[in-house]
Design a protein around this motif. Structure first.
Motif, PDB file in Angstrom:
ATOM      1  N   TYR A 131      -0.524  -5.552   0.470  1.00 22.64           N
ATOM      2  CA  TYR A 131       0.635  -5.627  -0.431  1.00 22.64           C
ATOM      3  C   TYR A 131       0.219  -5.453  -1.887  1.00 22.64           C
ATOM      4  CZ  TYR A 131       4.758  -7.763  -2.708  1.00 22.64           C
ATOM      5  OH  TYR A 131       5.851  -8.019  -3.494  1.00 22.64           O
ATOM      6  N   LEU A 132       0.890  -4.548  -2.556  1.00 16.92           N
ATOM      7  CA  LEU A 132       0.720  -4.396  -4.007  1.00 16.92           C
ATOM      8  C   LEU A 132       2.024  -4.837  -4.657  1.00 16.92           C
ATOM      9  CD1 LEU A 132      -0.725  -3.185  -6.555  1.00 16.92           C
ATOM     10  CD2 LEU A 132       0.436  -1.055  -6.014  1.00 16.92           C
ATOM     11  N   PRO A 133       2.058  -6.048  -5.250  1.00 17.69           N
ATOM     12  CA  PRO A 133       3.286  -6.509  -5.895  1.00 17.69           C
ATOM     13  C   PRO A 133       3.618  -5.677  -7.131  1.00 17.69           C
ATOM     14  CG  PRO A 133       1.794  -8.343  -5.486  1.00 17.69           C
ATOM     15  CD  PRO A 133       1.015  -7.076  -5.288  1.00 17.69           C
TER      16      PRO A 133
ATOM     17  N   GLN B  93      -7.249  -4.247  -3.780  1.00 13.93           N
ATOM     18  CA  GLN B  93      -7.084  -5.515  -3.059  1.00 13.93           C
ATOM     19  C   GLN B  93      -6.195  -5.327  -1.827  1.00 13.93           C
ATOM     20  OE1 GLN B  93      -4.014  -7.895  -1.958  1.00 13.93           O
ATOM     21  NE2 GLN B  93      -3.643  -6.839  -3.861  1.00 13.93           N
ATOM     22  N   SER B  94      -5.144  -4.500  -1.967  1.00 10.77           N
ATOM     23  CA  SER B  94      -4.204  -4.342  -0.845  1.00 10.77           C
ATOM     24  C   SER B  94      -4.815  -3.525   0.290  1.00 10.77           C
ATOM     25  CB  SER B  94      -2.907  -3.684  -1.337  1.00 10.77           C
ATOM     26  OG  SER B  94      -3.135  -2.327  -1.628  1.00 10.77           O
ATOM     27  N   LEU B  95      -5.900  -2.798  -0.017  1.00 16.51           N
ATOM     28  CA  LEU B  95      -6.513  -1.929   0.995  1.00 16.51           C
ATOM     29  C   LEU B  95      -7.756  -2.537   1.636  1.00 16.51           C
ATOM     30  CD1 LEU B  95      -6.394   1.387  -1.063  1.00 16.51           C
ATOM     31  CD2 LEU B  95      -4.780   0.646   0.678  1.00 16.51           C
TER      32      LEU B  95
ATOM     33  N   PRO C   9      -5.446  -2.274   6.242  1.00 16.15           N
ATOM     34  CA  PRO C   9      -4.297  -2.781   6.995  1.00 16.15           C
ATOM     35  C   PRO C   9      -3.528  -1.667   7.705  1.00 16.15           C
ATOM     36  CG  PRO C   9      -3.745  -2.617   4.693  1.00 16.15           C
ATOM     37  CD  PRO C   9      -5.185  -2.250   4.795  1.00 16.15           C
ATOM     38  N   GLU C  10      -2.809  -2.064   8.759  1.00 17.94           N
ATOM     39  CA  GLU C  10      -1.978  -1.099   9.473  1.00 17.94           C
ATOM     40  C   GLU C  10      -0.722  -0.790   8.683  1.00 17.94           C
ATOM     41  OE1 GLU C  10      -1.150  -2.065  13.622  1.00 17.94           O
ATOM     42  OE2 GLU C  10      -2.998  -3.243  13.618  1.00 17.94           O
ATOM     43  N   VAL C  11      -0.269  -1.783   7.903  1.00 17.48           N
ATOM     44  CA  VAL C  11       0.980  -1.637   7.162  1.00 17.48           C
ATOM     45  C   VAL C  11       0.708  -1.825   5.679  1.00 17.48           C
ATOM     46  CG1 VAL C  11       3.219  -2.726   6.732  1.00 17.48           C
ATOM     47  CG2 VAL C  11       2.405  -2.449   9.079  1.00 17.48           C
ATOM     48  N   LEU C  12       1.243  -0.924   4.878  1.00 18.83           N
ATOM     49  CA  LEU C  12       1.070  -1.039   3.434  1.00 18.83           C
ATOM     50  C   LEU C  12       2.434  -1.133   2.771  1.00 18.83           C
ATOM     51  CD1 LEU C  12      -1.662   1.516   2.340  1.00 18.83           C
ATOM     52  CD2 LEU C  12      -1.609  -0.903   1.816  1.00 18.83           C
ATOM     53  N   ILE C  13       2.592  -2.138   1.922  1.00 18.18           N
ATOM     54  CA  ILE C  13       3.819  -2.265   1.149  1.00 18.18           C
ATOM     55  C   ILE C  13       3.412  -2.136  -0.317  1.00 18.18           C
ATOM     56  CG2 ILE C  13       5.840  -3.703   0.677  1.00 18.18           C
ATOM     57  CD1 ILE C  13       5.624  -3.252   3.600  1.00 18.18           C
ATOM     58  N   LEU C  14       3.831  -1.071  -0.959  1.00 19.61           N
ATOM     59  CA  LEU C  14       3.391  -0.808  -2.327  1.00 19.61           C
ATOM     60  C   LEU C  14       4.609  -0.741  -3.246  1.00 19.61           C
ATOM     61  CD1 LEU C  14       0.969   2.120  -1.378  1.00 19.61           C
ATOM     62  CD2 LEU C  14       0.371  -0.284  -1.650  1.00 19.61           C
ATOM     63  N   ASP C  15       4.679  -1.701  -4.170  1.00 20.47           N
ATOM     64  CA  ASP C  15       5.814  -1.741  -5.091  1.00 20.47           C
ATOM     65  C   ASP C  15       5.422  -0.994  -6.371  1.00 20.47           C
ATOM     66  OD1 ASP C  15       8.237  -2.298  -6.177  1.00 20.47           O
ATOM     67  OD2 ASP C  15       8.134  -4.468  -5.900  1.00 20.47           O
ATOM     68  N   GLU C  16       5.951   0.182  -6.527  1.00 28.46           N
ATOM     69  CA  GLU C  16       5.658   1.068  -7.655  1.00 28.46           C
ATOM     70  C   GLU C  16       4.153   1.276  -7.857  1.00 28.46           C
ATOM     71  OE1 GLU C  16       7.966   0.313 -11.091  1.00 28.46           O
ATOM     72  OE2 GLU C  16       9.775  -0.039  -9.944  1.00 28.46           O
TER      73      GLU C  16
ATOM     74  N   THR D 137       1.125 -14.176   0.060  1.00 25.32           N
ATOM     75  CA  THR D 137       1.250 -13.119   1.068  1.00 25.32           C
ATOM     76  C   THR D 137      -0.086 -12.879   1.771  1.00 25.32           C
ATOM     77  OG1 THR D 137       0.958 -11.470  -0.674  1.00 25.32           O
ATOM     78  CG2 THR D 137       3.199 -11.934   0.006  1.00 25.32           C
ATOM     79  N   MET D 138      -1.073 -13.716   1.451  1.00 32.82           N
ATOM     80  CA  MET D 138      -2.350 -13.668   2.169  1.00 32.82           C
ATOM     81  C   MET D 138      -2.188 -14.385   3.512  1.00 32.82           C
ATOM     82  SD  MET D 138      -4.845 -12.131   0.645  1.00 32.82           S
ATOM     83  CE  MET D 138      -5.152 -11.354  -0.931  1.00 32.82           C
ATOM     84  N   PRO D 139      -3.020 -14.035   4.483  1.00 35.31           N
ATOM     85  CA  PRO D 139      -2.853 -14.671   5.797  1.00 35.31           C
ATOM     86  C   PRO D 139      -3.427 -16.079   5.851  1.00 35.31           C
ATOM     87  CG  PRO D 139      -4.624 -13.078   5.879  1.00 35.31           C
ATOM     88  CD  PRO D 139      -4.051 -13.003   4.502  1.00 35.31           C
ATOM     89  N   ILE D 140      -2.992 -16.924   4.927  1.00 38.59           N
ATOM     90  CA  ILE D 140      -3.376 -18.333   4.997  1.00 38.59           C
ATOM     91  C   ILE D 140      -2.098 -19.141   4.820  1.00 38.59           C
ATOM     92  CG2 ILE D 140      -5.725 -18.105   4.109  1.00 38.59           C
ATOM     93  CD1 ILE D 140      -4.558 -19.090   1.389  1.00 38.59           C
ATOM     94  N   ALA D 141      -2.100 -20.374   5.344  1.00 37.96           N
ATOM     95  CA  ALA D 141      -0.929 -21.232   5.191  1.00 37.96           C
ATOM     96  C   ALA D 141      -0.944 -21.812   3.776  1.00 37.96           C
ATOM     97  CB  ALA D 141      -0.971 -22.341   6.224  1.00 37.96           C
ATOM     98  N   PRO D 142       0.226 -22.019   3.183  1.00 37.54           N
ATOM     99  CA  PRO D 142       0.267 -22.580   1.829  1.00 37.54           C
ATOM    100  C   PRO D 142      -0.517 -23.879   1.689  1.00 37.54           C
ATOM    101  CG  PRO D 142       2.436 -21.785   2.444  1.00 37.54           C
ATOM    102  CD  PRO D 142       1.558 -21.624   3.650  1.00 37.54           C
TER     103      PRO D 142
END
Lengths: 339, 246
Positions: A78-80, A145-147, A151-158, B90-95
């Motif tokens: 994920y790239l916020p 960081q997002s790569l 990952p199988e799924v990438l969510i990239l915000d802008e 959004t990391m794979p850890i619990a808060p």
């Protein structure tokens, strides 16, 4: 694979996302378009598990993001939107930290860091504190960081926001390349980007999907798409108006308009009558006709339609919504005066 | 990945962040100076004429009042200011792993500062024959109290993206926890309030539970008290973080 089903989000009384449903397959790049505040980032935040949905569900590679968040999050990079990172860390330590949180260890971390640093061209700044970097580098650090866990799924915000044209090109190529094997959603304001990278695009406006299709499909829904533009050499004695009327009278032509007429050239646009044409082409018959009548045809082409026209037609600008509001207010005031 | 790895990774980063900033060293120096100052002047270390660290420990509730919130204020406020909350969540850890990891890092930092007061132990051993068991109990109790303060700072830190706001809130809550059991206050309060009420309130106080520690009695009850304040603070931190994402 991402399955979004009837996804909604309300902040108090304001509905930010309204019952969105769509699916992104593996090997597909989905472009997410929409004006500012349309609900793009909110949707992405729900898909990545940062915001809990008000209603509806998201499944990432079969894992529900609410029921089984850890398993789903493992699959996602994920790239916020603002590309955040820890300002006081170096690029290297930040990437190592991300890799560890992603469950990598030992030599895998080294390998993963090496791989993403090469992908995002961060080699020259590895040892630098993130706060000292330029915006483009900061952005790429967060992209790296997002790569990191491939990952199988990438969510990239802008993902191309704040990059220079060369970097934009690189990132687009990167997305396109990764899109062959991964599932990618990315949002953007840049419409050429959608054409260059996406297999499919979704336009959302005020929380609703207003268009969903391949870039070519979307373009063909543009107002001008399919119309034929002819350039004719001006002849002595020929009357511009007559030619325009003759073109308009050809079968399949809805109407024609003059784009430009000077002493030497006449440029005409013929709008197709989509009902009568039934998918047939207008340019062939028109070219034949122009040659037969010796109109001095220099150039003829079919307009593809432009994505920004579609975008503008489908989404409401702030100015337009302001106008609508003012009008409603005026009407209410008038009614009040009558009563 | 096990829960432990997640906690360790978070704690390691957080601890490194403390020592990356010069403020950490400033903090430790101020802590040591103040600890020494209180012990030897107000605490009347020499005048007491006894080989103990009572004068050292009895000032800790006051010493921690400002220093511990200063350590804890950045924990979540900084995360929100930088926007890295979105990455972390959004990391794979619990808060809760992130909450515990961050708390442990700041607790370890305080523990390091506390360990650096070892010259006081050497001094008192050189001057006389103190009961070192009592001193060890004092250190453990003091560390638990710092943990309680820290958990409160963690909670207030999650409330605001402004570190100053979270600092002031933490100081206020900690001050209240000290005051309800502070002798001058309880004496004054018992003049017009029922003694039962005063005593009930005092049982919530840090002072009441640290009193025994200073005297060298590390009662299980007191440890439970500090542990429950820590548990409450961290749990509330989790609730606040979750409510902000909704």
């Amino acid at each position: 694979m991402i399955e979004v089903n009837q996804l909604s989000k309300a902040f108090g009384a304001k509905v930010a996302v309204n019952q969105l449903s769509f699916t992104v397959r593996q090997g597909e790049v989905l472009g997410f378009l929409g004006p500012n505040g349309a609900g793009k980032s909110t949707t992405m935040r729900m898909i990545t598990g940062f915001l809990p949905p008000t209603a509806g569900s998201v499944k990432v590679c079969g894992f529900d993001i609410v029921e089984d968040p850890i398993a789903a999050k493992r699959k996602i990079g994920y790239l916020p939107e603002a590309a955040p990172s820890y300002a006081d860390m170096t690029v290297l330590s930040f990437l190592k930290f991300s890799a560890e949180l992603r469950g990598l260890s030992g030599s895998d971390i080294k390998k993963a860091v090496r791989r993403v640093v090469d992908l995002t061209f961060l080699d020259s700044v590895l040892g630098q504190d993130i706060e000292t970097l330029s915006k483009g580098y900061k952005h790429r650090t967060c992209l790296a960081q997002s790569l990191i866990h491939d990952p199988e799924v990438l969510i990239l915000d802008e993902p191309t926001d704040g990059l220079d044209p060369n970097q934009k090109h690189e990132v687009r190529q990167l997305i396109k390349r990764m899109g062959e094997t991964k599932t990618i959603i990315f949002s953007t304001h840049i419409l050429e980007e959608v054409e260059a990278v996406c297999d499919r695009a979704i336009i959302i406006d005020r929380g609703n999907i207003v268009a969903n299709g391949t870039p070519a499909e979307l373009k063909s829904s543009a107002d001008l798409a399919g119309s034929v533009v002819m350039t004719l050499r001006a002849r002595e004695g020929s009357d511009i108006q007559t030619i325009q009327q003759q073109v308009a009278a050809r079968p399949g032509v809805l109407r024609s308009e003059i784009i430009m007429a000077d002493g030497a050239r006449l440029v005409l646009r013929a709008r197709p009558d989509r009902m009568k044409l039934q998918g047939g082409s207008l340019s062939g018959p028109l070219a034949e006709w122009a040659v037969q009548h010796d109109l001095g045809l220099e150039d003829i082409r079919v307009e593809e339609g432009r994505l920004d026209d579609v975008f503008r037609a489908l989404t409401v600008t702030d100015a337009a919504s302001q106008q609508a509001k003012n009008q409603a207010r005026a009407e209410a005031a008038a009614e009040g005066a009558q009563a | 990945m096990s829960a432990f790895t997640g906690i360790k990774t978070i704690a390691k980063r957080e601890l490194a962040a403390y020592f990356d900033a010069p403020i950490a060293y400033v903090f430790i120096v101020i802590f040591l100076l103040l600890a020494g100052f209180f012990t030897f002047t107000f605490g009347q270390f020499f005048e007491r004429g006894e080989a103990s660290l009572v004068s050292f420990f009895s000032w800790h509730p006051w010493l921690y009042l400002f220093l511990v919130p200063a350590v804890g204020m950045r924990l979540w406020a900084e995360e929100r200011r930088l926007g890295t909350m979105e990455l972390l969540m959004t990391m794979p850890i619990a808060p809760w792993q992130a909450i515990v990891g961050k708390f442990l890092a700041s607790w370890i930092f305080i523990a390091i500062a506390l360990l650096l007061t070892f010259p006081a132990v050497i001094t008192v051993n050189w001057l006389g024959n103190p009961d070192n068991g009592v001193i060890v109990a004092g250190y453990i109790g003091s560390l638990f109290m710092a943990g309680a303060y820290l958990a409160i700072a963690s909670m207030t830190s999650a409330l605001s993206r402004n570190q100053v706001v979270s600092f002031v809130l933490a100081v206020m809550i900690c001050l209240a926890l000290v005051m309800v059991g502070f002798d001058p206050v309880t004496t004054l309060a018992s003049r017009w309030a029922s003694p039962n009420l005063v005593e009930a309130l005092a049982s919530f106080s840090v002072m009441t539970h640290f009193d025994g520690v200073v005297k060298g009695v590390l009662d299980f009850k007191d440890v439970v008290y500090f542990a429950s304040v820590i548990g409450f603070g961290l749990f509330t931190t989790g609730v606040i973080i979750r409510s902000q994402r909704a």
